[in-house]
Design a protein around this motif. Structure first.
Motif: not given
Length: 326
Positions: A14-20
């Motif tokens: 799944a995607p997340s901001a800054h790949n956190t």
């Protein structure tokens, strides 16, 4: 839900901001608790939690797609509790989740930060707008992202002018393969489309940020990193006014469906969160679209990519069980 354990690693695509990758699952009492780890939130760059809630919603939708493709019946039950760091529960269901997407779509999903050879067709725009409208939102598309260069400059200068935001960004950059987190999380040089020289230059600039900031480094970084000249259109996910966190989680699920709809159509997406994080850019974009600024949930450059995108890193998920907090 024990059978879901074997599927969890794929759900972390799944995607997340800054790949956190902030999400955490805990298996207990025949259900799976969906929560987050505050260590993987972005308090400086995402102070309202908008990107956090969107990423958790996208993760929930990813879990349901992967479970359905494996033949497992599952349903998400919202149960947002900020103090418990919980957004809800995945529970067993008699029927599989109704979705046109498959695990392979999740596996192949990418963020494409490179050049786009064209924007979206009217048919694709209509398809993603229909996805959003079923949840009470809409999708607006601004053709010709190069026309928005000024808004990108305003947004990027706002980002790079804030030492806390820059420090946070720097902590999630993986600009050399020797970085200990290179194969686990964050933004790698490959995913950012940087050459070795460009990656070294960015590392040096950010390392000297506090010294160089007063002499114009934010302006230089904003100009150098702008995607405005890389083509495509600007896609804006519009939600309800003053949406509560639980509603934003719901639109995170919508965002994932939009993303996969674009993928099936041969298009790609590059999030441009800075355009809604910077107040002046957000107001300018809202005025351009004729909508209230608090309804802008997600902004991305979209279109048909000129080449393949690098695969982003993922951690091996830890297994949690029992009633304690994640």
């Amino acid at each position: 839900m024990e059978a879901f354990r074997d599927l969890e690693a794929l759900c972390w695509r799944a995607p997340s901001a800054h790949n956190t990758q902030p999400w955490r699952l805990r298996y207990q009492d025949g259900a799976v608790r969906v929560g987050w780890d505050p260590a993987d939130a972005l308090p400086a760059g995402d102070p309202t939690g908008r990107d956090l809630w969107l990423s958790l919603g996208a993760f929930v939708e990813t879990c349901l797609v992967v479970a359905a493709d494996a033949g497992l019946g599952a349903v998400f039950v919202p149960d947002h509790d900020l103090g418990e760091r919980r957004v809800g529960w995945l529970r067993p269901a008699r029927d599989r989740y109704d979705t046109p997407f498959r695990a392979g779509h999740v596996r192949d999903r990418r963020t494409h930060r490179g050049r786009y050879r064209s924007g979206l067709s009217a048919e694709v725009v209509a398809a993603v707008d229909a996805v959003a409208r079923r949840a009470g939102g809409e999708v607006r598309v601004v053709p010709g992202v190069d026309r928005l260069a000024r808004l990108y400059r305003v947004a990027d200068r706002h980002l790079y002018a804030d030492p806390a935001v820059v420090a946070e960004l720097r902590s999630w950059l993986r600009l050399t393969p020797t970085h200990p987190g290179y194969h686990a999380d964050g933004l790698t040089d490959r995913c950012l489309g940087l050459s070795r020289v460009e990656a070294s230059g960015l590392r040096a600039a950010l390392a000297g940020y506090l010294v160089l900031r007063p002499v114009g480094l934010p302006r230089l970084l904003a100009t150098a990193g702008s995607p405005a000249g890389l083509g495509g259109d600007l896609l804006v996910l519009v939600g309800p006014a003053e949406a509560e966190p639980a509603a934003v989680v719901t639109f995170g699920r919508v965002l994932l469906r939009v993303w996969l709809t674009l993928q099936v159509a041969g298009a790609a997406l590059h999030p441009s969160s800075q355009l809604v994080d910077a107040p002046a850019a957000r107001a300018g974009l809202a005025g351009l679209l004729g909508v209230a600024s608090d309804r802008l949930l997600h902004v991305a450059r979209v279109g048909h990519p000129d080449g393949p995108a690098a695969r982003s890193a993922r951690r091996v998920p830890a297994v949690h069980s029992g009633p304690t907090d994640s």
